[in-house]
Design a protein around this motif. Structure first.
Motif, PDB file in Angstrom:
ATOM      1  N   ARG A  23      42.735  35.668  36.616  1.00  0.00           N
ATOM      2  CA  ARG A  23      44.306  35.916  37.228  1.00  0.00           C
ATOM      3  C   ARG A  23      44.342  37.026  37.503  1.00  0.00           C
ATOM      4  N   MET A  24      45.217  37.948  38.432  1.00  0.00           N
ATOM      5  CA  MET A  24      44.926  39.519  39.508  1.00  0.00           C
ATOM      6  C   MET A  24      46.081  39.808  39.979  1.00  0.00           C
ATOM      7  N   VAL A  25      45.708  41.452  39.350  1.00  0.00           N
ATOM      8  CA  VAL A  25      46.663  42.254  39.872  1.00  0.00           C
ATOM      9  C   VAL A  25      46.064  42.829  40.518  1.00  0.00           C
ATOM     10  N   SER A  26      46.371  43.308  42.349  1.00  0.00           N
ATOM     11  CA  SER A  26      46.107  44.565  43.152  1.00  0.00           C
ATOM     12  C   SER A  26      47.312  45.155  43.551  1.00  0.00           C
ATOM     13  N   LEU A  27      47.319  46.930  42.913  1.00  0.00           N
ATOM     14  CA  LEU A  27      48.639  47.467  43.495  1.00  0.00           C
ATOM     15  C   LEU A  27      47.785  48.217  44.469  1.00  0.00           C
ATOM     16  N   LEU A  28      47.955  48.331  46.223  1.00  0.00           N
ATOM     17  CA  LEU A  28      47.090  49.298  46.920  1.00  0.00           C
ATOM     18  C   LEU A  28      48.118  49.427  47.957  1.00  0.00           C
ATOM     19  N   GLU A  29      47.654  50.620  48.677  1.00  0.00           N
ATOM     20  CA  GLU A  29      49.238  51.143  49.414  1.00  0.00           C
ATOM     21  C   GLU A  29      48.314  50.024  50.869  1.00  0.00           C
ATOM     22  N   PRO A  30      49.548  50.542  52.004  1.00  0.00           N
ATOM     23  CA  PRO A  30      49.427  49.394  52.870  1.00  0.00           C
ATOM     24  C   PRO A  30      48.927  49.709  53.812  1.00  0.00           C
ATOM     25  N   PRO A  78      49.742  31.690  30.104  1.00  0.00           N
ATOM     26  CA  PRO A  78      50.746  31.054  29.278  1.00  0.00           C
ATOM     27  C   PRO A  78      50.644  31.778  27.633  1.00  0.00           C
ATOM     28  N   VAL A  79      50.805  31.619  27.109  1.00  0.00           N
ATOM     29  CA  VAL A  79      51.242  31.942  25.715  1.00  0.00           C
ATOM     30  C   VAL A  79      50.054  32.515  25.112  1.00  0.00           C
ATOM     31  N   GLU A  80      49.401  31.531  24.448  1.00  0.00           N
ATOM     32  CA  GLU A  80      48.293  31.420  24.248  1.00  0.00           C
ATOM     33  C   GLU A  80      46.894  31.723  24.507  1.00  0.00           C
ATOM     34  N   THR A  81      46.775  32.339  26.036  1.00  0.00           N
ATOM     35  CA  THR A  81      45.602  31.715  26.659  1.00  0.00           C
ATOM     36  C   THR A  81      45.390  33.271  26.318  1.00  0.00           C
ATOM     37  N   GLN A  82      43.855  33.551  26.905  1.00  0.00           N
ATOM     38  CA  GLN A  82      42.848  34.316  26.221  1.00  0.00           C
ATOM     39  C   GLN A  82      41.943  34.708  27.872  1.00  0.00           C
ATOM     40  N   ASP A  83      42.282  33.486  28.566  1.00  0.00           N
ATOM     41  CA  ASP A  83      42.349  34.120  30.258  1.00  0.00           C
ATOM     42  C   ASP A  83      42.231  35.639  31.259  1.00  0.00           C
ATOM     43  N   VAL A  84      41.072  36.659  31.146  1.00  0.00           N
ATOM     44  CA  VAL A  84      41.340  37.443  31.823  1.00  0.00           C
ATOM     45  C   VAL A  84      42.263  38.028  33.344  1.00  0.00           C
ATOM     46  N   THR A  85      43.265  38.745  32.875  1.00  0.00           N
ATOM     47  CA  THR A  85      43.216  39.360  34.173  1.00  0.00           C
ATOM     48  C   THR A  85      42.703  40.576  34.349  1.00  0.00           C
ATOM     49  N   LEU A  86      42.829  40.693  36.017  1.00  0.00           N
ATOM     50  CA  LEU A  86      42.100  41.833  36.838  1.00  0.00           C
ATOM     51  C   LEU A  86      43.010  42.258  37.070  1.00  0.00           C
ATOM     52  N   VAL A  87      43.083  43.813  37.586  1.00  0.00           N
ATOM     53  CA  VAL A  87      44.514  44.668  37.535  1.00  0.00           C
ATOM     54  C   VAL A  87      43.677  45.930  38.273  1.00  0.00           C
ATOM     55  N   CYS A  88      43.173  45.878  39.199  1.00  0.00           N
ATOM     56  CA  CYS A  88      43.655  47.031  40.059  1.00  0.00           C
ATOM     57  C   CYS A  88      44.228  47.540  41.313  1.00  0.00           C
ATOM     58  N   CYS A  89      43.863  49.415  41.372  1.00  0.00           N
ATOM     59  CA  CYS A  89      44.055  49.986  42.709  1.00  0.00           C
ATOM     60  C   CYS A  89      42.694  50.884  42.849  1.00  0.00           C
ATOM     61  N   ARG A  90      43.510  51.629  43.801  1.00  0.00           N
ATOM     62  CA  ARG A  90      41.911  51.953  44.992  1.00  0.00           C
ATOM     63  C   ARG A  90      41.240  52.708  44.036  1.00  0.00           C
TER      64      ARG A  90
END
Length: 166
Positions: A23-30, A78-90
């Motif tokens: 999983r991945m979340v990016s929080l980036l400027e326009p 999922p509640v019990e998942t240990q899947d890694v979430t990558l979170v990035c910004c600049r």
């Protein structure tokens, strides 16, 4: 890994494949984008400037809609998942560290935020979570300032590590 979340800046994303993020979340400027590692199956891209001051009124500042979208993304895991979430910004310092704390509070509860502060500072010693995002998430999660206090603890620890008066 204490929490299945990895935080980085956009330049570090290619090296994060070692963690096999699903999983991945990016929080980036326009206008800025980042390629997802090939292991990512679920992605959220939030577009915003890194504005911490709550009194600044701009359409591209972090807002409650951004936080709700982040929380919806977090709830899809999922509640019990240990899947890694990558979170990035600049730079991997402000928006991404705030988002990581928000995801921890959502999934594990505010009572684990002290532990999350320790974990975050080990992973990202330069962390400076975006206070506007933390404030909005406190509101969305109905936490009475828990995330804001966690952000303040991080700032105090960093000042102490630099030898500054607290």
């Amino acid at each position: 890994m204490k929490f299945p979340i990895v935080v980085c800046g956009v330049e570090e994303v290619p090296q994060m494949t070692i963690h096999g993020p699903k999983r991945m979340v990016s929080l980036l400027e326009p206008g800025l984008s980042v390629q997802s590692p090939p292991t990512v199956e679920d992605r959220l891209a939030l577009t915003m400037l890194d504005i911490s001051n709550a009194s600044v009124q701009r359409p591209d500042a972090p807002c409650l809609d951004h936080v709700h979208r982040l929380l919806t993304f977090g709830a899809r895991a999922p509640v019990e998942t240990q899947d890694v979430t990558l979170v990035c910004c600049r730079a991997g310092i402000s928006r991404s560290t705030a988002a990581a704390l928000i995801l921890v509070a959502q999934r594990y509860g505010a009572d684990r935020l002290s532990e999350a502060v320790d974990w975050l500072l080990l992973m990202r010693p330069e962390a400076d979570p975006n206070t506007r995002l933390l404030m909005l998430a406190d509101q969305a999660l109905q936490l009475p300032g828990s995330l804001m206090r966690a952000g303040q603890v991080i700032k105090k620890r960093q000042r102490a590590a630099r030898g500054e008066w607290i």
